[in-house]
Write an enzyme that holds these catalytic residues in place. Structure first.
Site, short mmCIF file in Angstrom:
data_model
loop_
_atom_site.label_atom_id
_atom_site.label_comp_id
_atom_site.label_asym_id
_atom_site.label_seq_id
_atom_site.Cartn_x
_atom_site.Cartn_y
_atom_site.Cartn_z
N ASN A 13 -12.15 8.71 -6.26
CA ASN A 13 -12.04 7.65 -5.26
C ASN A 13 -12.65 6.40 -5.87
O ASN A 13 -13.87 6.26 -5.93
CB ASN A 13 -12.77 8.05 -3.98
N LYS A 15 -12.71 3.45 -4.75
CA LYS A 15 -13.20 2.51 -3.75
C LYS A 15 -12.69 1.10 -4.10
O LYS A 15 -11.56 0.96 -4.57
CB LYS A 15 -14.72 2.59 -3.64
N HIS A 100 -12.98 8.25 5.68
CA HIS A 100 -14.14 8.20 4.79
C HIS A 100 -15.32 7.63 5.57
O HIS A 100 -15.16 6.76 6.42
CB HIS A 100 -13.83 7.34 3.56
N GLU A 102 -17.52 5.56 4.90
CA GLU A 102 -17.67 4.11 4.83
C GLU A 102 -16.73 3.41 5.81
O GLU A 102 -17.05 2.35 6.33
CB GLU A 102 -17.43 3.64 3.39
N GLU A 173 -18.46 15.22 3.31
CA GLU A 173 -19.25 14.23 2.57
C GLU A 173 -20.35 13.70 3.49
O GLU A 173 -20.11 12.77 4.26
CB GLU A 173 -18.36 13.09 2.06
N GLY A 179 -23.92 7.92 -2.86
CA GLY A 179 -24.53 6.86 -3.66
C GLY A 179 -26.05 6.87 -3.68
O GLY A 179 -26.67 5.95 -4.22
N SER A 216 -22.70 11.92 -4.14
CA SER A 216 -23.65 11.95 -5.26
C SER A 216 -23.38 13.08 -6.25
O SER A 216 -24.31 13.66 -6.81
CB SER A 216 -25.10 12.03 -4.75
#
Length: 265
Positions: A13, A15, A100, A102, A173, A179, A216
């Site tokens: 991914n 991003k 996702h 985010e 996730e 991250g 991560s």
């Protein structure tokens, strides 16, 4: 009897990263290494929309799949800035990440919106990767299972056909792991996977939906994680922007798959 998935899927991914030049370098490295992995290891890249044509050009004749990081909940219309799943499909994309963390957190996407996006993807022949996961506060409050259940239930409730459920991929996730360098213990991940499997079986008893892990992931923790036979692959963010890291993780998946197959003989 639940049919066991024999392959593992590793999805990059990217991003909101990339440019034509750096993309070429990464895609070349990915294609060169893909042929050295176990044949049951599938690689895929989910790119920003402007690079779909580049992915199509570079990957169509290879074993590597490609897709996007989101699709619209609408099929067409006055939705400025939206991209329909049917448009993505015209470029040969086979995968779309939806929900996702985010998108859920920063764009306030509801589980119902995510479900609509998944349905639009399926209608266009694209496999949706349904992302589910909890925040750190939710985990500490013991709400992980209920949060994940609610997120996935919105998708399953929208699908009437068991064949559509069979086409899903689910990626767990935990938002707090993305991250941060932190990752849940393997047993914690397996516990969430057990709950997801039980929920899926309520909808489709004899279907194995691949479950990926994201958050991560690095070369130094990949082998332990993917040695677990019930973890079907990875959704990789930051590490997929480094050819070395992404390919080392892919190699770890390949090694784990080979070892699991040897143990089953």
């Amino acid at each position: 009897m639940l049919k066991k998935q024999q392959s593992k899927l590793v999805v990059a991914n990217w991003k909101m990263h990339g440019c034509l030049t750096s993309n070429d370098v990464l895609l070349h490295a990915f294609t060169q290494r893909a042929v050295t992995l176990e044949p049951q290891v599938r690689l895929a890249v989910c790119v920003p929309y402007p690079y779909l044509a580049q992915a199509q050009n570079r990957l169509t004749s290879t074993s590597i799949e490609y897709g996007v990081q989101d699709v619209s909940a609408h099929t067409h219309g006055a939705y400025t800035g939206e991209v329909a799943a049917s448009m993505v499909a015209e470029f040969g994309a086979t995968l779309a990440i939806v929900g996702h963390s985010e998108r859920r957190i920063f764009h306030m996407e509801s589980s119902e919106l995510v479900a609509a996006k998944a349905q639009r993807a399926l209608e266009s022949g694209i496999t949706p990767i349904i992302c589910v996961g909890e925040t750190l506060d939710e985990r500490q409050a013991g709400k992980t299972n209920s949060i994940v259940y609610t997120q996935l239930a919105a998708v399953l409730d929208r699908l009437d056909d068991e064949a559509d459920v069979a086409r899903l991929i689910v990626a767990y996730e935990p938002f707090w792991a993305i991250g941060t360098g932190q990752i849940p213990a393997v047993q914690q991940i397996k516990q969430v996977y057990g709950a997801i499997r039980a929920q899926l079986m309520e909808k489709a008893v004899n279907i194995h939906v691949p479950l990926l892990y994201g958050g991560s992931l690095k070369p130094d923790n990949a082998l332990e994680l993917f040695s677990q036979s019930d973890i079907d692959g990875a959704l990789i963010g930051a590490a997929s922007l480094s050819a070395v890291d992404f390919l080392e993780i892919s190699a770890a998946v390949s090694i784990a798959l080979s070892e699991n197959q040897d143990d089953s003989k």
